[in-house]
Enzyme design. Structure first.
Site, PDB file in Angstrom:
ATOM      1  N   ARG A   1       0.839  -1.188   0.000  1.00 34.90           N
ATOM      2  CA  ARG A   1       0.000   0.000   0.000  1.00 34.90           C
ATOM      3  C   ARG A   1       0.882   1.249   0.000  1.00 34.90           C
ATOM      4  O   ARG A   1       2.053   1.200   0.399  1.00 34.90           O
ATOM      5  CB  ARG A   1      -0.919   0.013   1.220  1.00 34.90           C
TER       6      ARG A   1
ATOM      7  N   LYS B   1      -2.004  -2.038   7.920  1.00 40.39           N
ATOM      8  CA  LYS B   1      -3.438  -1.863   8.111  1.00 40.39           C
ATOM      9  C   LYS B   1      -3.982  -2.826   9.147  1.00 40.39           C
ATOM     10  O   LYS B   1      -4.844  -2.467   9.957  1.00 40.39           O
ATOM     11  CB  LYS B   1      -4.157  -2.081   6.771  1.00 40.39           C
TER      12      LYS B   1
ATOM     13  N   HIS C   1      -2.839   1.992  -5.549  1.00 46.66           N
ATOM     14  CA  HIS C   1      -3.478   0.876  -4.833  1.00 46.66           C
ATOM     15  C   HIS C   1      -3.978  -0.170  -5.828  1.00 46.66           C
ATOM     16  O   HIS C   1      -4.008  -1.367  -5.525  1.00 46.66           O
ATOM     17  CB  HIS C   1      -4.645   1.382  -3.985  1.00 46.66           C
TER      18      HIS C   1
ATOM     19  N   ARG D   1      -2.167  -3.507  -6.734  1.00 46.18           N
ATOM     20  CA  ARG D   1      -2.396  -4.720  -5.948  1.00 46.18           C
ATOM     21  C   ARG D   1      -3.420  -5.632  -6.634  1.00 46.18           C
ATOM     22  O   ARG D   1      -3.244  -6.850  -6.705  1.00 46.18           O
ATOM     23  CB  ARG D   1      -2.867  -4.338  -4.546  1.00 46.18           C
TER      24      ARG D   1
ATOM     25  N   HIS E   1      -3.605  -9.197   3.493  1.00 48.88           N
ATOM     26  CA  HIS E   1      -5.039  -9.092   3.740  1.00 48.88           C
ATOM     27  C   HIS E   1      -5.372  -9.694   5.094  1.00 48.88           C
ATOM     28  O   HIS E   1      -4.660 -10.548   5.604  1.00 48.88           O
ATOM     29  CB  HIS E   1      -5.830  -9.814   2.654  1.00 48.88           C
TER      30      HIS E   1
ATOM     31  N   TYR F   1      -1.861 -16.779  12.326  1.00 48.43           N
ATOM     32  CA  TYR F   1      -0.628 -17.331  11.750  1.00 48.43           C
ATOM     33  C   TYR F   1       0.540 -16.344  11.799  1.00 48.43           C
ATOM     34  O   TYR F   1       0.368 -15.151  11.916  1.00 48.43           O
ATOM     35  CB  TYR F   1      -0.845 -17.791  10.302  1.00 48.43           C
TER      36      TYR F   1
END
Length: 417
Positions: free
Chosen positions: A243, A273, A333, A336, A371, A381
């Site tokens: 980003r 984020k 952006h 992506r 994400h 994880y």
């Protein structure tokens, strides 16, 4: 005659609310929407009052009668049941807030700290003001829906769904602990406002990449140095799938092994984020840009602004795309989405008889894009997972871009001829 279980169970809604009497002031109020609510009529201080006990069948007939008896005992002591509801609670009853705290403590150690804090903050902001002080067994589907409607009213439809999910998880925990027998959120399916159609960031079709890359390579603004920084920044964003904010504030100390076989960029959690550290494996082309910028920069920022000690301006890269003629057609952006489309469309032939499988697992793609993970177990994880296959994927992407640039040059020469 006392109300029978079968009568309560089979009571159907009508155009107007109606009562099914039990005894000693207790009755079941059947609403036009189908909900069935326990009420008790009594007098205190010379005034007629109405006490609410909860909804049927979450609160069965026996439990409702126990509450009625408790209310009668309070009246015999000269106390108003409505002002002393805590004294009527069955043994082991608990408020939503107290159960939520137990639920949160039970799961906190298994989750990413930042994610855990976000979930709790969301409950504090939107859920506890509406439900926190209510007793678990008294919370009804309309109570939860009323809380959700307030969130929806400010346009936060994604937050409203997460709030419902959180309430549901707390009730499932309470059911397992024997505190309640049902989850009111299960009755809300279809009641939430639908999400609006997602508006994706503008991006070019992959077929236009060759000409885009040629234009980017020739991009110029005021001064050769500023032009080079902007070109490298845009190219670096395209190569790494990050980003804009993550790239603008990149500093030297975040890059490792740039001259080795496994160059990597560690982006700290506070800039991400989702609030967790993100590992970006660097292709040879991306590592070359990073090394070049570190050598040329006099400050800490990899891509400095006009002042060396300040980062690249927030609008520098998007304005560059405007100047290249891609206004409303390509955003930073949007790189992506462009890269994700490419990765998800790559297939390889496997086995006999031949079948097609994905070259890059969807988890690698989602990890590279940093994400969020809706599943909380999987969401815990390690951010470094899949680093080796992601490195191969990112090198393939960089090589694909290099081939596209050569294709663009070839197309230009043919047109010139």
């Amino acid at each position: 005659m006392p109300l029978k279980e079968l009568e309560a169970k089979n009571a159907k809604p009508k155009d107007r609310a109606y009562k099914l009497a039990d005894s000693e002031g207790l009755f079941l109020l059947v609403q036009p929407n189908g909900s069935k609510l326990w009420r008790m009529k009594y007098r205190f201080g010379g005034k007629e009052k109405l006490l609410s006990f909860g909804a049927y069948p979450d609160l069965g007939i026996s439990a409702a009668r126990e509450k009625r008896c408790a209310a009668k005992q309070l009246l015999a002591q000269g106390k108003d049941p409505m002002a002393n509801k805590a004294d009527m609670m069955p043994e082991g009853a608990a408020t939503f807030l107290s159960v939520a705290q137990r639920w949160h403590e039970n799961r906190e150690s298994s989750l990413d700290a930042a994610h855990s804090q976000r979930v709790w903050s969301r409950l504090e902001r939107d859920v506890f003001p509406a439900l926190g002080s209510k007793m678990m067994h008294e919370i009804t589907p309309p109570d939860v829906l009323e809380m959700i409607r307030k969130i929806e009213a400010r346009g936060a439809l994604d937050i409203s769904r997460r709030a419902k999910q959180g309430v549901g998880q707390i009730f499932q925990f309470a059911i397992a602990c024997g505190l309640v027998s049902s989850d009111p959120t299960t009755h809300l399916r279809g009641a939430l406002k639908p999400r609006p159609r997602v508006k994706h960031m503008s991006r070019l079709p992959l077929t236009e990449l060759p000409q885009f890359l040629l234009k980017l390579k020739k991009y110029e603004e005021e001064g050769d140095r500023r032009s080079a920084i902007t070109r490298d920044a845009v190219t670096f964003a395209l190569l790494t799938w990050v980003r804009t904010k993550e790239l603008r504030f990149a500093v030297r100390s975040e890059f490792e092994d740039l001259d080795g076989k496994a160059p990597v960029w560690r982006i700290p959690a506070e800039r991400m984020k989702m609030g967790r550290e993100h590992f970006v494996p660097l292709s040879k082309q991306a590592a070359t840009i990073a090394k070049r910028m570190i050598i040329a920069s006099t400050g800490e920022f990899l891509f400095p602004g006009v002042a060396p000690k300040k980062p690249l301006s927030e609008n520098t890269m998007i304005y560059a795309l405007y100047r290249l003629g891609y206004h409303s057609r390509q955003t930073v952006h949007g790189f992506r989405g462009l890269a994700s489309t490419w990765a998800n469309e790559q297939l390889v032939e496997f086995g006999k008889p031949a079948m097609w499988i994905r070259r890059y697992h969807e988890d690698w793609v989602e990890m590279q894009l940093a994400h969020s993970e809706d599943n909380e177990v999987r969401g815990a994880y390690n951010a470094a997972e899949y680093l080796v296959p992601r490195r191969r994927m990112m090198q393939d992407w960089a090589d694909f871009l290099a081939d596209q640039e050569k294709m663009g040059l070839s197309q230009t020469r043919k047109k010139a001829a």
